[in-house]
Design a protein around this motif. Sequence first.
Motif, PDB file in Angstrom:
ATOM      1  N   ASN A 100      -1.173  61.728-107.820  1.00 37.40           N
ATOM      2  CA  ASN A 100      -1.568  63.036-108.335  1.00 37.40           C
ATOM      3  C   ASN A 100      -0.500  64.057-107.939  1.00 37.40           C
ATOM      4  O   ASN A 100      -0.425  64.489-106.785  1.00 37.40           O
ATOM      5  CB  ASN A 100      -2.930  63.446-107.755  1.00 37.40           C
ATOM      6  CG  ASN A 100      -4.073  62.692-108.399  1.00 37.40           C
ATOM      7  OD1 ASN A 100      -4.135  62.559-109.614  1.00 37.40           O
ATOM      8  ND2 ASN A 100      -4.990  62.189-107.582  1.00 37.40           N
ATOM      9  N   ASN A 101       0.323  64.407-108.903  1.00 40.33           N
ATOM     10  CA  ASN A 101       1.450  65.287-108.644  1.00 40.33           C
ATOM     11  C   ASN A 101       1.463  66.526-109.541  1.00 40.33           C
ATOM     12  O   ASN A 101       2.086  67.527-109.211  1.00 40.33           O
ATOM     13  CB  ASN A 101       2.759  64.503-108.838  1.00 40.33           C
ATOM     14  CG  ASN A 101       3.975  65.401-108.889  1.00 40.33           C
ATOM     15  OD1 ASN A 101       4.444  65.895-107.873  1.00 40.33           O
ATOM     16  ND2 ASN A 101       4.490  65.623-110.097  1.00 40.33           N
ATOM     17  N   GLY A 138      -6.623  66.476-110.189  1.00 41.35           N
ATOM     18  CA  GLY A 138      -6.432  65.367-109.253  1.00 41.35           C
ATOM     19  C   GLY A 138      -7.742  64.697-108.884  1.00 41.35           C
ATOM     20  O   GLY A 138      -7.820  63.478-108.732  1.00 41.35           O
ATOM     21  N   TYR A 139      -8.786  65.507-108.747  1.00 40.23           N
ATOM     22  CA  TYR A 139     -10.106  64.962-108.439  1.00 40.23           C
ATOM     23  C   TYR A 139     -10.607  64.103-109.599  1.00 40.23           C
ATOM     24  O   TYR A 139     -11.119  62.990-109.387  1.00 40.23           O
ATOM     25  CB  TYR A 139     -11.076  66.112-108.166  1.00 40.23           C
ATOM     26  CG  TYR A 139     -12.455  65.663-107.735  1.00 40.23           C
ATOM     27  CD1 TYR A 139     -12.713  65.342-106.403  1.00 40.23           C
ATOM     28  CD2 TYR A 139     -13.499  65.561-108.651  1.00 40.23           C
ATOM     29  CE1 TYR A 139     -13.982  64.936-105.991  1.00 40.23           C
ATOM     30  CE2 TYR A 139     -14.767  65.152-108.252  1.00 40.23           C
ATOM     31  CZ  TYR A 139     -15.007  64.846-106.926  1.00 40.23           C
ATOM     32  OH  TYR A 139     -16.250  64.434-106.529  1.00 40.23           O
ATOM     33  N   LEU A 140     -10.451  64.604-110.830  1.00 39.11           N
ATOM     34  CA  LEU A 140     -10.912  63.854-111.990  1.00 39.11           C
ATOM     35  C   LEU A 140     -10.108  62.573-112.166  1.00 39.11           C
ATOM     36  O   LEU A 140     -10.679  61.503-112.434  1.00 39.11           O
ATOM     37  CB  LEU A 140     -10.822  64.723-113.250  1.00 39.11           C
ATOM     38  CG  LEU A 140     -11.379  64.114-114.541  1.00 39.11           C
ATOM     39  CD1 LEU A 140     -12.833  63.678-114.374  1.00 39.11           C
ATOM     40  CD2 LEU A 140     -11.256  65.122-115.686  1.00 39.11           C
ATOM     41  N   CYS A 141      -8.790  62.657-111.996  1.00 36.75           N
ATOM     42  CA  CYS A 141      -7.970  61.445-112.071  1.00 36.75           C
ATOM     43  C   CYS A 141      -8.398  60.432-111.012  1.00 36.75           C
ATOM     44  O   CYS A 141      -8.454  59.222-111.271  1.00 36.75           O
ATOM     45  CB  CYS A 141      -6.493  61.794-111.884  1.00 36.75           C
ATOM     46  SG  CYS A 141      -5.717  62.633-113.272  1.00 36.75           S
ATOM     47  N   ILE A 160       0.132  64.311-103.814  1.00 35.59           N
ATOM     48  CA  ILE A 160       1.307  65.041-103.346  1.00 35.59           C
ATOM     49  C   ILE A 160       0.867  66.424-102.884  1.00 35.59           C
ATOM     50  O   ILE A 160       0.376  67.235-103.662  1.00 35.59           O
ATOM     51  CB  ILE A 160       2.368  65.157-104.452  1.00 35.59           C
ATOM     52  CG1 ILE A 160       2.760  63.757-104.957  1.00 35.59           C
ATOM     53  CG2 ILE A 160       3.588  65.906-103.924  1.00 35.59           C
ATOM     54  CD1 ILE A 160       3.325  62.821-103.907  1.00 35.59           C
ATOM     55  N   SER A 161       1.020  66.669-101.605  1.00 33.72           N
ATOM     56  CA  SER A 161       0.571  67.919-101.013  1.00 33.72           C
ATOM     57  C   SER A 161       1.778  68.680-100.469  1.00 33.72           C
ATOM     58  O   SER A 161       2.911  68.439-100.893  1.00 33.72           O
ATOM     59  CB  SER A 161      -0.476  67.646 -99.935  1.00 33.72           C
ATOM     60  OG  SER A 161      -1.107  68.831 -99.517  1.00 33.72           O
ATOM     61  N   LEU A 162       1.546  69.559 -99.515  1.00 33.81           N
ATOM     62  CA  LEU A 162       2.624  70.432 -99.057  1.00 33.81           C
ATOM     63  C   LEU A 162       2.220  71.049 -97.731  1.00 33.81           C
ATOM     64  O   LEU A 162       1.034  71.301 -97.493  1.00 33.81           O
ATOM     65  CB  LEU A 162       2.847  71.545-100.097  1.00 33.81           C
ATOM     66  CG  LEU A 162       4.123  72.369-100.014  1.00 33.81           C
ATOM     67  CD1 LEU A 162       5.344  71.491-100.310  1.00 33.81           C
ATOM     68  CD2 LEU A 162       4.071  73.515-101.023  1.00 33.81           C
ATOM     69  N   TYR A 163       3.212  71.289 -96.866  1.00 34.35           N
ATOM     70  CA  TYR A 163       2.905  71.880 -95.565  1.00 34.35           C
ATOM     71  C   TYR A 163       2.340  73.286 -95.674  1.00 34.35           C
ATOM     72  O   TYR A 163       1.878  73.864 -94.687  1.00 34.35           O
ATOM     73  CB  TYR A 163       4.129  71.856 -94.659  1.00 34.35           C
ATOM     74  CG  TYR A 163       5.311  72.673 -95.161  1.00 34.35           C
ATOM     75  CD1 TYR A 163       5.429  74.020 -94.861  1.00 34.35           C
ATOM     76  CD2 TYR A 163       6.310  72.083 -95.923  1.00 34.35           C
ATOM     77  CE1 TYR A 163       6.500  74.777 -95.311  1.00 34.35           C
ATOM     78  CE2 TYR A 163       7.387  72.822 -96.385  1.00 34.35           C
ATOM     79  CZ  TYR A 163       7.483  74.166 -96.071  1.00 34.35           C
ATOM     80  OH  TYR A 163       8.551  74.896 -96.532  1.00 34.35           O
ATOM     81  N   ALA A 164       2.344  73.850 -96.893  1.00 36.41           N
ATOM     82  CA  ALA A 164       1.685  75.142 -97.108  1.00 36.41           C
ATOM     83  C   ALA A 164       0.206  75.068 -96.766  1.00 36.41           C
ATOM     84  O   ALA A 164      -0.432  76.093 -96.516  1.00 36.41           O
ATOM     85  CB  ALA A 164       1.848  75.578 -98.563  1.00 36.41           C
TER      86      ALA A 164
END
Length: 273
Positions: A100-101, A138-141, A160-164
């Motif tokens: 999920n990107n 992303g949840y639906l996928c 795919i996440s982020l340090y934010a």
Amino acid sequence: MRNLSGKIAVVTGASRGVGKGVALGLAAHGATVYITGRTEKDELLPDFMKGATIHKTAEEVNGAGGIGIAHRCDFSRDEEIKVLFERVKSEQGRLDILVNNAWAGANHVMNEYFWNAPFWKQPIALLDDFYAVGLRSGYLCSQYAAEIMTKQKSGLIANISLYAARQYLITPVHGIIKAAVDKMSADTAVDLKEYSVKVFSIYPGSVATEGMKEMAKYDPSMNVDEMESPQFVGLCVAALALDDKTIEESGSVVLTSKIAEKYGFTDIDGKQP
């Protein structure tokens, strides 16, 4: 590491940037990759993104050792997401990796408010778009993927996440959505663990995407040579997919640099981020 020949992957938002890099990284291990996103033609793209289409990425996946299948999907539309997974199920009968990107940042990053306005002066559409394509999609996928993966009792969902999610970055919207993505990874992993399906949030470092390279032309402080390649993220996804023991850490946040260190590989330029 074993290879991913015969394994089926779906990468969302794969026409360019990190998504394209993930597809190429999986291709290096022989995976069959569904290249998904909205961009089929590049007429409306800025010059530095010309050629960044799902069809071009599929061609490059084929050249990198995998099998690339382009599929147009607008991840703000539930019905198009459903069609995507119905196609994968019909054509392949299985799904081994979901990445999920996709995100909606392209709608906003060229606007001054994205970079310089405090949150109360930003349009609510910024939050709505990041939520719709980034969390909700992303949840639906993940739901559709889980229906397939739980039956075969194997699979990997990489968000795919982020340090934010843990530190302020540019705008609060980044942190709000990415923190939710990390919680999604943690909690969906609980439901999926008994079916041997792994879920991770992956934090890349600074990635030398097309956009970052363009920005570096105007910002001398940015050194793209020191950044991770987009393909490096894909190699990290492959490493997690190939190690069955990672089910024990399912639900956690993992850094690309730490994944490479654990499995003993480097970026495509030989560097260790």
